[in-house]
Design a protein around this motif. Sequence first.
Motif, short mmCIF file in Angstrom:
data_model
loop_
_atom_site.label_atom_id
_atom_site.label_comp_id
_atom_site.label_asym_id
_atom_site.label_seq_id
_atom_site.Cartn_x
_atom_site.Cartn_y
_atom_site.Cartn_z
N ASP A 41 48.28 -20.29 37.38
CA ASP A 41 48.50 -18.88 37.06
C ASP A 41 47.27 -18.04 37.36
N MET A 42 46.10 -18.60 37.16
CA MET A 42 44.89 -17.88 37.57
C MET A 42 44.96 -17.55 39.06
N VAL A 43 45.49 -18.49 39.84
CA VAL A 43 45.55 -18.29 41.28
C VAL A 43 46.56 -17.21 41.65
N TYR A 44 47.83 -17.42 41.27
CA TYR A 44 48.83 -16.49 41.81
C TYR A 44 48.96 -15.21 41.00
N GLU A 45 48.69 -15.23 39.70
CA GLU A 45 48.70 -13.97 38.96
C GLU A 45 47.49 -13.13 39.32
N GLY A 46 46.36 -13.79 39.54
CA GLY A 46 45.19 -13.05 40.01
C GLY A 46 45.45 -12.38 41.34
N ALA A 165 51.92 -20.82 26.30
CA ALA A 165 50.68 -20.20 25.82
C ALA A 165 49.51 -20.53 26.75
N LEU A 166 49.41 -21.79 27.16
CA LEU A 166 48.35 -22.15 28.10
C LEU A 166 48.57 -21.46 29.45
N ASP A 167 49.81 -21.39 29.88
CA ASP A 167 50.16 -20.69 31.11
C ASP A 167 49.67 -19.25 31.08
N GLN A 168 49.87 -18.58 29.93
CA GLN A 168 49.49 -17.17 29.82
C GLN A 168 47.98 -16.97 29.76
N VAL A 169 47.25 -17.98 29.32
CA VAL A 169 45.79 -17.88 29.38
C VAL A 169 45.35 -17.69 30.83
N GLY A 170 45.99 -18.43 31.74
CA GLY A 170 45.67 -18.26 33.15
C GLY A 170 46.12 -16.91 33.68
N ALA A 171 47.31 -16.45 33.24
CA ALA A 171 47.80 -15.15 33.67
C ALA A 171 46.90 -14.03 33.17
N PHE A 172 46.25 -14.25 32.03
CA PHE A 172 45.31 -13.28 31.46
C PHE A 172 43.98 -13.32 32.22
N ALA A 173 43.51 -14.55 32.48
CA ALA A 173 42.18 -14.69 33.06
C ALA A 173 42.13 -14.36 34.55
N GLY A 174 43.21 -14.68 35.29
CA GLY A 174 43.20 -14.47 36.73
C GLY A 174 42.94 -13.03 37.15
N LEU A 178 39.56 -11.51 39.11
CA LEU A 178 39.62 -10.74 40.36
C LEU A 178 38.97 -9.39 40.21
N ALA A 179 39.21 -8.72 39.08
CA ALA A 179 38.62 -7.40 38.85
C ALA A 179 37.11 -7.49 38.77
N ALA A 180 36.60 -8.52 38.09
CA ALA A 180 35.16 -8.67 37.94
C ALA A 180 34.49 -8.97 39.29
N PRO A 191 36.21 -11.79 48.35
CA PRO A 191 35.46 -12.82 47.62
C PRO A 191 36.25 -13.38 46.43
N GLY A 192 36.95 -12.50 45.72
CA GLY A 192 37.74 -12.97 44.58
C GLY A 192 38.88 -13.87 45.01
N LEU A 193 39.54 -13.51 46.11
CA LEU A 193 40.64 -14.34 46.61
C LEU A 193 40.13 -15.71 47.04
N ALA A 194 38.97 -15.73 47.69
CA ALA A 194 38.39 -17.01 48.10
C ALA A 194 38.03 -17.87 46.89
N ALA A 195 37.54 -17.22 45.83
CA ALA A 195 37.13 -17.96 44.63
C ALA A 195 38.32 -18.63 43.94
N LEU A 196 39.52 -18.13 44.20
CA LEU A 196 40.71 -18.73 43.57
C LEU A 196 41.02 -20.12 44.11
N ALA A 197 40.30 -20.54 45.14
CA ALA A 197 40.46 -21.92 45.62
C ALA A 197 40.01 -22.91 44.54
N VAL A 198 39.09 -22.50 43.67
CA VAL A 198 38.58 -23.42 42.64
C VAL A 198 39.65 -23.76 41.61
N PRO A 199 40.28 -22.77 40.94
CA PRO A 199 41.36 -23.16 40.02
C PRO A 199 42.54 -23.80 40.74
#
Length: 419
Positions: A41-46, A165-174, A178-180, A191-199
Motif C-alpha cells: 500500500d505504501m507503493v501504490y497508494e503513494g 488496519a495494517l494495510d491502512q498504515v501503508g495507505a497512510f504512510a505512502g 511521497l509528499a515529504a 525521487p519519491g517514486l524511485a524510493a518506493l522500490a524499497v517497500p
Amino acid sequence: MLTAGSTPVSHGATNSGDRTSPGWSPWRTVIGFGVVSLAADMVYEGARSVYGPLLASLGASALIVGLITGAGEAAALVLRLVSGPLADRTRRYWTLTIVGYALTAVCVPLLAVTPRLGAAGLVLAGLLIVAERLGKAVRSPAKSALLAEAAGAVGMGRGMGVHKALDQVGAFAGPLLLAALAAAAGGLLWPGLAALAVPGALAMVMLVVIRRRTEPVRPPGAADGHRTERGTIAPPTSLPASFVWFAVACALCTAGLMTFGLIGFHLAQTDVVPAAGVPLLYAVAMAAAAAAALATGTAYDRIGARVLLVLPVLVAVVPPLAFTTGLAVAAAGVVVWGAALGVQDSTVKAFVADLVPRQRRATAYGVFAAVQGAGALVGGVTAGTLYESSLTWLLVAVAAAQAVAILILVPVLARPHAR
C-alpha cells in the motif's frame, strides 16, 4: 481438516522441500499478510496520490488523466472476474498472489524514469499505471482466499480487521512519504517514486517468507470429495443467492460512497482547505478506516453479521458532512468516509468468506469486486452530474440508495450462513 495456520495452496507447492519450515500460527500468517499489504500500500497508494501531477507534468490533459486512471481502476475490478475463478480452478493461489504483487513492485518505481523520456514518457506512464492496477486484479481474489483461510482460525472478523488496519498504515504512510520526498527534492516527483522500490522489495520478501512458513495442505474442496489432481479442480458448487443479494446491497453502498477525488475537489474549490491540505485529510481518512476495520471486525465475531448494517448508515452520512463549507464539519465527513471504506474492505470481506463455500472463495471475491466496480462506475457518474446541478438531489439520491441497501441487507444478514 485444515491444520492451524494452514492456507489453500497452489499445486506445485507440495514438494518435500516446502515442508522443511515449521508452519506459522494463524495469527502470524494474518500479521504476515498485513505486513505485505502495508508495504504494498505504501507503493501504490503513494503513487496514486501523485498520478494527476505526474501525468500533467508529462503533458497529459484532464481527459487523458481521466482515461488512464479510469482504465486502471476498471482493470483492477472487472478483471477479477477472470482471476478469481482461475485461482479456484487451478489452485495456484500463491502463484497469482506473487505475480500480482510483483507487477506493483516493479511498475510503480519505473514511473520514476518517465520524466526523462520526453514524449514517450506519457505513453510509458499510462502503460505502467494500468499494469500496476492489473497486478491488483491478478492478486486480490487469490490473496483474499489465502487470508480468509488463516483468519477463519482466529475469528474471521478480527483477522480481516487486523489485516486491514495494517494495510491502512501503508495507505497512510505512502502519500506522506511521497509528499515529504517531493518537498525535499524541490517539487520533483521522481525521487519519491524511485524510493518506493524499497517497500516494494519488502513486500516481495515477506511473501516468500510467508510462503515458506505456511504448511502445505489439501486445498479447499479436497475434503469434500472434489478432485484435487494437478490442474483438474473445478468446484461445481454455485454461489448462493444470499451472496448475490449481499453483493447487490454492497454495490448500492459503493455507489453512494463518494470518491475522495470528488470530496477533495469540493474542499479545494470551496476553499475549505488549500490544495496542499487535501492529502493530509486523506491520511486522516486512512487512519479512520483502520480503526473502523478493527472495531467492526471484532464486533462481527461477537455479535454477528448484523454489525454490517452500520455501513449504509455511514455512507448516507458522508455527503451532508463532507460537502459543507466549514472545515470541522467537512473533516468529520472525511473521517466518516474513511470509516465506511474500512468496513467495506475488511468486515464485508469477512462476511463474503462466510457466505460462500471455501472452494469458491476466490471466485466469490472476483465476482464481488466486479459488482462493486459497476456500482462505483454508476455512482461516480451520478455523483459528478448531481454535484454540478443540485447538491440537494445528490444527498437525496445517496440516502435513497442506502435505504434500499438496508432493506436488502436486513433479511440477508439474518439468515444462517457458513460461520
